[in-house]
Every structure is written in C-alpha cells, then in structure tokens.
Design a protein around this motif. Structure first.
Motif, PDB file in Angstrom:
ATOM      1  N   SER A  19       0.819  -1.208   0.000  1.00  0.00           N
ATOM      2  CA  SER A  19       0.000   0.000   0.000  1.00  0.00           C
ATOM      3  C   SER A  19       0.858   1.265   0.000  1.00  0.00           C
ATOM      4  O   SER A  19       0.612   2.189  -0.773  1.00  0.00           O
ATOM      5  N   LEU A  20       1.858   1.304   0.850  1.00  0.00           N
ATOM      6  CA  LEU A  20       2.696   2.499   0.954  1.00  0.00           C
ATOM      7  C   LEU A  20       3.548   2.719  -0.286  1.00  0.00           C
ATOM      8  O   LEU A  20       3.767   3.857  -0.695  1.00  0.00           O
ATOM      9  N   LEU A  21       4.036   1.647  -0.883  1.00  0.00           N
ATOM     10  CA  LEU A  21       4.870   1.807  -2.073  1.00  0.00           C
ATOM     11  C   LEU A  21       4.101   2.419  -3.240  1.00  0.00           C
ATOM     12  O   LEU A  21       4.687   3.066  -4.098  1.00  0.00           O
ATOM     13  N   ARG A  22       2.788   2.237  -3.264  1.00  0.00           N
ATOM     14  CA  ARG A  22       1.981   2.849  -4.331  1.00  0.00           C
ATOM     15  C   ARG A  22       2.037   4.376  -4.276  1.00  0.00           C
ATOM     16  O   ARG A  22       1.810   5.035  -5.283  1.00  0.00           O
ATOM     17  N   SER A  23       2.344   4.928  -3.102  1.00  0.00           N
ATOM     18  CA  SER A  23       2.417   6.388  -2.971  1.00  0.00           C
ATOM     19  C   SER A  23       3.779   6.933  -3.394  1.00  0.00           C
ATOM     20  O   SER A  23       3.955   8.142  -3.503  1.00  0.00           O
ATOM     21  N   TYR A  24       4.733   6.053  -3.639  1.00  0.00           N
ATOM     22  CA  TYR A  24       6.069   6.463  -4.077  1.00  0.00           C
ATOM     23  C   TYR A  24       6.124   6.495  -5.602  1.00  0.00           C
ATOM     24  O   TYR A  24       5.364   5.792  -6.266  1.00  0.00           O
ATOM     25  N   ARG A  39      12.358  -6.715  -1.748  1.00  0.00           N
ATOM     26  CA  ARG A  39      11.097  -6.709  -1.002  1.00  0.00           C
ATOM     27  C   ARG A  39      11.242  -7.548   0.265  1.00  0.00           C
ATOM     28  O   ARG A  39      10.787  -7.161   1.336  1.00  0.00           O
ATOM     29  N   GLN A  40      11.908  -8.686   0.160  1.00  0.00           N
ATOM     30  CA  GLN A  40      12.141  -9.533   1.330  1.00  0.00           C
ATOM     31  C   GLN A  40      13.005  -8.817   2.362  1.00  0.00           C
ATOM     32  O   GLN A  40      12.773  -8.939   3.561  1.00  0.00           O
ATOM     33  N   LYS A  41      14.000  -8.072   1.896  1.00  0.00           N
ATOM     34  CA  LYS A  41      14.858  -7.321   2.815  1.00  0.00           C
ATOM     35  C   LYS A  41      14.050  -6.257   3.549  1.00  0.00           C
ATOM     36  O   LYS A  41      14.270  -6.014   4.737  1.00  0.00           O
ATOM     37  N   LEU A  42      13.110  -5.620   2.849  1.00  0.00           N
ATOM     38  CA  LEU A  42      12.267  -4.607   3.476  1.00  0.00           C
ATOM     39  C   LEU A  42      11.384  -5.240   4.551  1.00  0.00           C
ATOM     40  O   LEU A  42      11.271  -4.717   5.662  1.00  0.00           O
ATOM     41  N   VAL A  43      10.771  -6.360   4.229  1.00  0.00           N
ATOM     42  CA  VAL A  43       9.921  -7.061   5.199  1.00  0.00           C
ATOM     43  C   VAL A  43      10.758  -7.475   6.408  1.00  0.00           C
ATOM     44  O   VAL A  43      10.347  -7.288   7.547  1.00  0.00           O
ATOM     45  N   ALA A  44      11.949  -7.998   6.170  1.00  0.00           N
ATOM     46  CA  ALA A  44      12.820  -8.421   7.275  1.00  0.00           C
ATOM     47  C   ALA A  44      13.248  -7.224   8.120  1.00  0.00           C
ATOM     48  O   ALA A  44      13.310  -7.319   9.353  1.00  0.00           O
ATOM     49  N   TYR A  45      13.519  -6.093   7.461  1.00  0.00           N
ATOM     50  CA  TYR A  45      13.911  -4.874   8.174  1.00  0.00           C
ATOM     51  C   TYR A  45      12.836  -4.487   9.192  1.00  0.00           C
ATOM     52  O   TYR A  45      13.130  -4.155  10.326  1.00  0.00           O
ATOM     53  N   VAL A  46      11.591  -4.535   8.771  1.00  0.00           N
ATOM     54  CA  VAL A  46      10.480  -4.164   9.651  1.00  0.00           C
ATOM     55  C   VAL A  46      10.209  -5.276  10.665  1.00  0.00           C
ATOM     56  O   VAL A  46      10.001  -5.010  11.847  1.00  0.00           O
ATOM     57  N   LEU A  47      10.247  -6.501  10.205  1.00  0.00           N
ATOM     58  CA  LEU A  47       9.885  -7.649  11.036  1.00  0.00           C
ATOM     59  C   LEU A  47      10.729  -7.760  12.302  1.00  0.00           C
ATOM     60  O   LEU A  47      10.204  -8.086  13.367  1.00  0.00           O
ATOM     61  N   ILE A  48      12.007  -7.460  12.210  1.00  0.00           N
ATOM     62  CA  ILE A  48      12.863  -7.586  13.390  1.00  0.00           C
ATOM     63  C   ILE A  48      12.719  -6.400  14.346  1.00  0.00           C
ATOM     64  O   ILE A  48      13.273  -6.429  15.438  1.00  0.00           O
ATOM     65  N   ARG A  49      11.953  -5.402  13.952  1.00  0.00           N
ATOM     66  CA  ARG A  49      11.813  -4.200  14.769  1.00  0.00           C
ATOM     67  C   ARG A  49      10.437  -4.034  15.410  1.00  0.00           C
ATOM     68  O   ARG A  49      10.194  -3.050  16.091  1.00  0.00           O
ATOM     69  N   THR A  80       5.855   3.557   9.723  1.00  0.00           N
ATOM     70  CA  THR A  80       7.064   4.353   9.930  1.00  0.00           C
ATOM     71  C   THR A  80       8.306   3.529   9.599  1.00  0.00           C
ATOM     72  O   THR A  80       9.221   4.011   8.922  1.00  0.00           O
ATOM     73  N   LEU A  81       8.327   2.291  10.057  1.00  0.00           N
ATOM     74  CA  LEU A  81       9.479   1.435   9.789  1.00  0.00           C
ATOM     75  C   LEU A  81       9.600   1.086   8.305  1.00  0.00           C
ATOM     76  O   LEU A  81      10.715   0.944   7.781  1.00  0.00           O
ATOM     77  N   ILE A  82       8.486   0.954   7.617  1.00  0.00           N
ATOM     78  CA  ILE A  82       8.538   0.707   6.173  1.00  0.00           C
ATOM     79  C   ILE A  82       9.172   1.897   5.468  1.00  0.00           C
ATOM     80  O   ILE A  82      10.061   1.732   4.624  1.00  0.00           O
ATOM     81  N   HIS A  83       8.744   3.106   5.817  1.00  0.00           N
ATOM     82  CA  HIS A  83       9.343   4.304   5.216  1.00  0.00           C
ATOM     83  C   HIS A  83      10.843   4.356   5.511  1.00  0.00           C
ATOM     84  O   HIS A  83      11.648   4.641   4.609  1.00  0.00           O
ATOM     85  N   CYS A  84      11.225   4.076   6.759  1.00  0.00           N
ATOM     86  CA  CYS A  84      12.647   4.074   7.127  1.00  0.00           C
ATOM     87  C   CYS A  84      13.410   3.000   6.350  1.00  0.00           C
ATOM     88  O   CYS A  84      14.517   3.248   5.862  1.00  0.00           O
ATOM     89  N   GLY A  85      12.823   1.820   6.238  1.00  0.00           N
ATOM     90  CA  GLY A  85      13.454   0.730   5.496  1.00  0.00           C
ATOM     91  C   GLY A  85      13.638   1.066   4.034  1.00  0.00           C
ATOM     92  O   GLY A  85      14.686   0.763   3.446  1.00  0.00           O
ATOM     93  N   ILE A  86      12.652   1.693   3.446  1.00  0.00           N
ATOM     94  CA  ILE A  86      12.758   2.105   2.039  1.00  0.00           C
ATOM     95  C   ILE A  86      13.930   3.064   1.869  1.00  0.00           C
ATOM     96  O   ILE A  86      14.753   2.905   0.969  1.00  0.00           O
ATOM     97  N   GLN A  87      14.012   4.048   2.748  1.00  0.00           N
ATOM     98  CA  GLN A  87      15.079   5.050   2.647  1.00  0.00           C
ATOM     99  C   GLN A  87      16.458   4.442   2.919  1.00  0.00           C
ATOM    100  O   GLN A  87      17.450   4.893   2.368  1.00  0.00           O
ATOM    101  N   ARG A  88      16.515   3.427   3.755  1.00  0.00           N
ATOM    102  CA  ARG A  88      17.800   2.799   4.080  1.00  0.00           C
ATOM    103  C   ARG A  88      18.230   1.798   3.015  1.00  0.00           C
ATOM    104  O   ARG A  88      19.400   1.712   2.670  1.00  0.00           O
ATOM    105  N   LEU A  89      17.298   1.017   2.492  1.00  0.00           N
ATOM    106  CA  LEU A  89      17.648  -0.053   1.562  1.00  0.00           C
ATOM    107  C   LEU A  89      17.807   0.416   0.117  1.00  0.00           C
ATOM    108  O   LEU A  89      18.605  -0.155  -0.626  1.00  0.00           O
TER     109      LEU A  89
END
Length: 121
Positions: A19-24, A39-49, A80-89
């Motif tokens: 959903s959020l990526l559609r706004s980018y 995409r898996q890295k993004l999910v993992a980034y959020v999942l561990i947090r 918030t973590l998805i946005h942070c993960g996008i900017q980091r990855l």
C-alpha cells in the motif's frame, strides 16, 4: 494432525508495504521494491523491529489472505518502519539497479537490428 505456528505479522507488513509503495514514484522506488529479494529485505527490516504475533493452525495451509486486525499504534509503527526501510535499503540497491537497467538497454539496442535482413546486407 500436526500444528503449525504462523507468523501473522508478516502478512500485515507485506500488505502495508504494498500500500505504501503505491504512494512512491514508479522509478526508482516501485521498480526497486518489485524485485523479490529487495522486497524480502524490506519485510525483514520491519519484522525484526516490531513485536510479532503468531497463530497456531492445525490445517496444512493457513490462509492470511483476509485482512488481519492490527492495533492502530502498531500499524503506525509498521508504516514508519517501512518508510525508514525504504530510505535505508534503496540507496544500497540503486547501483545494482543501474547496472541491470544498462544491461537491459544494451540488450535491447543489440536486438533492434538483428533481423535476418540486417545480417544479409
């Protein structure tokens, strides 16, 4: 019948990320995160947090296709973590994307004139 633990948090993160990526913008964000590995890295980034929620299922396959309830404060944290993960990855993947894009464009250029008549001239 054996019981299986199913992580419900993953489906919430995947749905929110979609959903959020559609706004980018399409490039580079949507194209980059359309790649399964990133995409898996993004999910993992959020999942561990975030705290994870599990269900126990006696079925062979547990379906999480129906929307799962997520408390608003946790949903905000996930967003918030998805946005942070996008900017980091994304910056880490851009050089790889550029190389892949250049290779694809080079292949397209090579194939433009590769009809049999081109070779016979």
């Amino acid at each position: 019948m054996s019981k299986t633990n199913v992580n419900l948090t993953i489906s919430v993160i995947e749905a929110e990320a979609e959903s959020l990526l559609r706004s980018y913008p399409d490039y580079p964000y949507q194209r980059a995160f359309a790649m399964p590995k990133l995409r898996q890295k993004l999910v993992a980034y959020v999942l561990i947090r975030v705290p994870n929620f599990y269900a126990v299922s006696e079925e062979q396959e547990f379906s999480t296709e129906e929307p799962l309830y997520c408390p608003p404060e946790q949903r905000q944290q996930v967003e918030t973590l998805i946005h942070c993960g996008i900017q980091r990855l994304l910056p880490k993947s851009l050089p790889k994307m550029a190389i892949a894009t250049e290779a694809y464009e080079d292949m397209e250029e090579m194939n433009v004139g590769s009809t049999s008549s081109h070779w016979l001239n």
